[in-house]
Write a protein that holds these residues in place. Structure first.
Motif, PDB file in Angstrom:
ATOM      1  N   LEU A  36      36.772  50.591  47.501  1.00 47.33           N
ATOM      2  CA  LEU A  36      36.304  49.419  46.757  1.00 47.33           C
ATOM      3  C   LEU A  36      34.980  49.709  46.045  1.00 47.33           C
ATOM      4  O   LEU A  36      34.763  49.238  44.928  1.00 47.33           O
ATOM      5  CB  LEU A  36      36.153  48.220  47.699  1.00 47.33           C
ATOM      6  N   ARG A  39      35.464  51.601  42.793  1.00 49.06           N
ATOM      7  CA  ARG A  39      35.989  50.762  41.714  1.00 49.06           C
ATOM      8  C   ARG A  39      34.997  49.672  41.290  1.00 49.06           C
ATOM      9  O   ARG A  39      35.305  48.838  40.457  1.00 49.06           O
ATOM     10  CB  ARG A  39      37.312  50.141  42.141  1.00 49.06           C
ATOM     11  N   LEU A  41      33.787  47.162  43.052  1.00 44.19           N
ATOM     12  CA  LEU A  41      34.111  45.824  43.545  1.00 44.19           C
ATOM     13  C   LEU A  41      33.212  45.372  44.696  1.00 44.19           C
ATOM     14  O   LEU A  41      33.227  44.202  45.059  1.00 44.19           O
ATOM     15  CB  LEU A  41      35.574  45.771  43.990  1.00 44.19           C
ATOM     16  N   GLU A  43      29.668  44.510  46.346  1.00 49.36           N
ATOM     17  CA  GLU A  43      28.300  44.102  46.040  1.00 49.36           C
ATOM     18  C   GLU A  43      27.593  43.835  47.353  1.00 49.36           C
ATOM     19  O   GLU A  43      28.212  43.841  48.424  1.00 49.36           O
ATOM     20  CB  GLU A  43      28.310  42.833  45.189  1.00 49.36           C
TER      21      GLU A  43
END
Length: 76
Positions: A36, A39, A41, A43
């Motif tokens: 993740l 990519r 995605l 935070e």
């Protein structure tokens, strides 16, 4: 009040963390988080969530980045 007993980390490792199943699941959870992040995605404050609850299934359709509080609440 009773005195708290000291936590026996060695016994805990031998009974759970050192076994193959949990090691494999932990490795797959780390891989999902890394996937993740790559990519873009992930935070601050988000965790990798496995939609079907299976940490061994790291297909992108099964992964989502959700808030830590929500992910911890979904434990079965």
């Amino acid at each position: 009040m009773s005195a708290k007993r000291k936590r026996n980390y060695r016994r805990e490792y031998d009974q759970y963390h050192g076994k193959e199943g949990p090691k494999k699941e932990r490795a797959h959870r780390n891989a999902a988080r890394r996937k993740l992040k790559e990519r873009g995605l992930m935070e601050q404050g988000l965790e990798a969530h496995h939609k079907d609850g299976n940490p061994l299934n790291n297909s992108m359709s099964n992964l989502a980045a959700i808030p830590k509080k929500k992910n911890r609440r979904m434990q079965s």
